[in-house]
Scaffold this motif. Structure first.
Motif, PDB file in Angstrom:
ATOM      1  N   ARG A 171       0.850  -1.188   0.080  1.00 24.37           N
ATOM      2  CA  ARG A 171       0.033   0.028   0.012  1.00 24.37           C
ATOM      3  C   ARG A 171       1.075   1.124  -0.119  1.00 24.37           C
ATOM      4  O   ARG A 171       1.989   1.242   0.625  1.00 24.37           O
ATOM      5  N   ASP A 172       0.434   2.361  -0.676  1.00 27.18           N
ATOM      6  CA  ASP A 172       1.220   3.549  -0.733  1.00 27.18           C
ATOM      7  C   ASP A 172       0.723   4.209   0.384  1.00 27.18           C
ATOM      8  O   ASP A 172      -0.291   5.310  -0.056  1.00 27.18           O
ATOM      9  N   ASP A 173       1.035   4.216   1.444  1.00 27.75           N
ATOM     10  CA  ASP A 173       0.598   5.014   2.767  1.00 27.75           C
ATOM     11  C   ASP A 173       1.414   5.472   3.696  1.00 27.75           C
ATOM     12  O   ASP A 173       1.485   5.734   4.798  1.00 27.75           O
ATOM     13  N   GLU A 174       2.644   5.827   2.969  1.00 27.22           N
ATOM     14  CA  GLU A 174       3.735   6.334   3.773  1.00 27.22           C
ATOM     15  C   GLU A 174       3.341   7.829   4.434  1.00 27.22           C
ATOM     16  O   GLU A 174       2.155   8.577   3.959  1.00 27.22           O
ATOM     17  N   ARG A 175       3.964   8.153   5.415  1.00 23.23           N
ATOM     18  CA  ARG A 175       3.539   9.152   6.232  1.00 23.23           C
ATOM     19  C   ARG A 175       3.773  10.699   5.520  1.00 23.23           C
ATOM     20  O   ARG A 175       3.304  11.669   5.965  1.00 23.23           O
ATOM     21  N   GLU A 176       4.666  10.510   4.575  1.00 23.05           N
ATOM     22  CA  GLU A 176       4.989  11.918   3.737  1.00 23.05           C
ATOM     23  C   GLU A 176       3.796  12.290   2.827  1.00 23.05           C
ATOM     24  O   GLU A 176       3.885  13.533   2.413  1.00 23.05           O
ATOM     25  N   LEU A 177       3.039  11.401   2.469  1.00 23.84           N
ATOM     26  CA  LEU A 177       2.034  11.717   1.664  1.00 23.84           C
ATOM     27  C   LEU A 177       1.079  12.705   2.164  1.00 23.84           C
ATOM     28  O   LEU A 177       0.601  12.527   3.571  1.00 23.84           O
ATOM     29  N   ALA A 178       0.717  13.703   1.432  1.00 30.04           N
ATOM     30  CA  ALA A 178      -0.499  14.482   1.914  1.00 30.04           C
ATOM     31  C   ALA A 178      -1.760  13.852   2.244  1.00 30.04           C
ATOM     32  O   ALA A 178      -2.073  13.160   1.421  1.00 30.04           O
ATOM     33  N   PRO A 179      -2.412  14.158   3.549  1.00 30.58           N
ATOM     34  CA  PRO A 179      -3.378  13.412   3.716  1.00 30.58           C
ATOM     35  C   PRO A 179      -4.624  13.422   2.706  1.00 30.58           C
ATOM     36  O   PRO A 179      -5.008  14.775   2.237  1.00 30.58           O
ATOM     37  N   GLY A 180      -5.402  12.463   2.321  1.00 31.79           N
ATOM     38  CA  GLY A 180      -6.266  12.327   1.333  1.00 31.79           C
ATOM     39  C   GLY A 180      -6.109  12.613   0.015  1.00 31.79           C
ATOM     40  O   GLY A 180      -6.932  12.793  -0.804  1.00 31.79           O
ATOM     41  N   SER A 181      -4.803  12.793  -0.237  1.00 34.14           N
ATOM     42  CA  SER A 181      -4.247  13.222  -1.667  1.00 34.14           C
ATOM     43  C   SER A 181      -4.373  12.065  -2.620  1.00 34.14           C
ATOM     44  O   SER A 181      -3.937  10.807  -2.221  1.00 34.14           O
ATOM     45  N   PRO A 182      -4.810  12.141  -3.803  1.00 33.64           N
ATOM     46  CA  PRO A 182      -4.631  10.840  -4.830  1.00 33.64           C
ATOM     47  C   PRO A 182      -3.242  10.363  -5.299  1.00 33.64           C
ATOM     48  O   PRO A 182      -2.229  11.188  -5.101  1.00 33.64           O
ATOM     49  N   ASN A 230      -5.692   3.331  -0.813  1.00 29.65           N
ATOM     50  CA  ASN A 230      -4.497   2.933  -0.251  1.00 29.65           C
ATOM     51  C   ASN A 230      -4.759   2.847   1.197  1.00 29.65           C
ATOM     52  O   ASN A 230      -3.717   1.945   1.751  1.00 29.65           O
ATOM     53  N   SER A 231      -5.637   2.964   1.895  1.00 29.04           N
ATOM     54  CA  SER A 231      -6.062   2.641   3.372  1.00 29.04           C
ATOM     55  C   SER A 231      -6.491   1.375   3.433  1.00 29.04           C
ATOM     56  O   SER A 231      -6.253   0.586   4.378  1.00 29.04           O
ATOM     57  N   HIS A 232      -7.086   0.836   2.581  1.00 25.52           N
ATOM     58  CA  HIS A 232      -7.899  -0.674   2.375  1.00 25.52           C
ATOM     59  C   HIS A 232      -7.279  -1.429   1.689  1.00 25.52           C
ATOM     60  O   HIS A 232      -7.536  -2.702   1.865  1.00 25.52           O
ATOM     61  N   TRP A 233      -6.857  -1.175   0.569  1.00 22.85           N
ATOM     62  CA  TRP A 233      -6.576  -2.039  -0.641  1.00 22.85           C
ATOM     63  C   TRP A 233      -4.943  -2.086  -0.798  1.00 22.85           C
ATOM     64  O   TRP A 233      -4.333  -1.013  -1.103  1.00 22.85           O
TER      65      TRP A 233
END
Length: 260
Positions: A171-182, A230-233
């Motif tokens: 999953r692409d869920d790294e902490r550096e990603l802006a929350p909610g961004s595609p 990316n939170s679920h899949w």
């Protein structure tokens, strides 16, 4: 939700019940560029001024929200692919390795990162600073922004030399990603199968029986992975030994600036 439904451009539904243990096939979404362009237009995911000629397909299920289109025609996609092959500088040495369960392994593909100054991105045990944007990557980034209305400041480039190069479920869920961004995934070169699997439908004894979806990613295509996908899949690009040609994939992201 016990069944996975993929909405096609005509409003129909495709999908077959997939239970990996019984050998049933996954739900599939895929067609070639020509037939995709002949389908009636659907609502696009953004308000970009240059989106009028695109035919979007929506992929929806429990926690899964994606949009798919062929963004570049063959001639332009061929040109961009040639430029990517000539201009992208890939990692070598220690940066070409990945950490899995505490051990370091050679990455089964080539990787590179480009983006705005002052950013860092951590994945697979590596913290990376991107190289400055090059014209071909800016060209693709700006086209994606034009048709989606989204902005991006970072891109991860993955090159698969043939069907033996691959990437496992993640999953692409790294902490550096802006929350909610595609995340915008643009593909050039060989068509490869792309899989989504729900986080509760993994392993030999999954707690849920949600279906897997298989999406062939065509030359010049754009896949928008919207929140909360990316939170679920989990997604993956498995080995396909019959594929002999290379593929380059660009995943554009919005990264938070490094805190000082």
């Amino acid at each position: 939700m016990d069944r996975f439904l993929v909405k096609r451009a005509l409003g129909g539904l495709v999908g077959k019940r997939e239970q990996e243990q019984t050998g049933a096939g996954p739900a599939e979404l895929g067609e070639d560029e020509e037939s995709a362009r002949k389908r009636p237009r659907r609502e696009t995911p953004g308000s970009g001024a240059d989106s009028a000629g695109l035919s979007w397909r929506r992929i929806r299920s429990e926690g899964l929200d994606c949009d798919y289109t062929v963004l570049f025609g063959k001639a332009e996609a061929d040109e961009i692919f040639r430029e990517l092959e000539q201009e992208v500088e890939y990692f070598t040495g220690a940066l070409a390795k990945v950490q899995v369960f505490g051990k370091w392994h050679s990455v089964p593909r080539k990787q590179a990162t480009y983006g705005d100054a002052g950013l860092t991105y951590t994945f697979s045990g590596l913290t990376l600073s991107p190289k400055p944007w090059i014209p071909v990557l800016e060209r693709v980034r700006d086209r994606v922004s034009l048709v989606t209305g989204q902005t991006f400041n970072f891109v991860l480039v993955n090159r698969y030399k043939d069907g033996c190069d691959h990437i496992g479920e993640h999953r692409d869920d790294e902490r550096e990603l802006a929350p909610g961004s595609p995340i915008a995934s643009v593909s050039f070169g060989a068509c490869r199968d792309f899989f989504f699997r729900h986080r509760h439908a993994r392993g030999r004894s999954p707690s849920r029986r949600l279906e897997v979806v298989r999406l062939p990613l065509a030359h010049g295509s754009l896949l928008m992975m919207n929140h909360p996908t990316n939170s679920h899949w989990y997604h993956s690009l498995p080995v396909r030994k019959n594929v002999l040609a290379p593929r380059v994939n660009l995943t554009f992201r919005r990264i938070l600036p490094t805190r000082k």
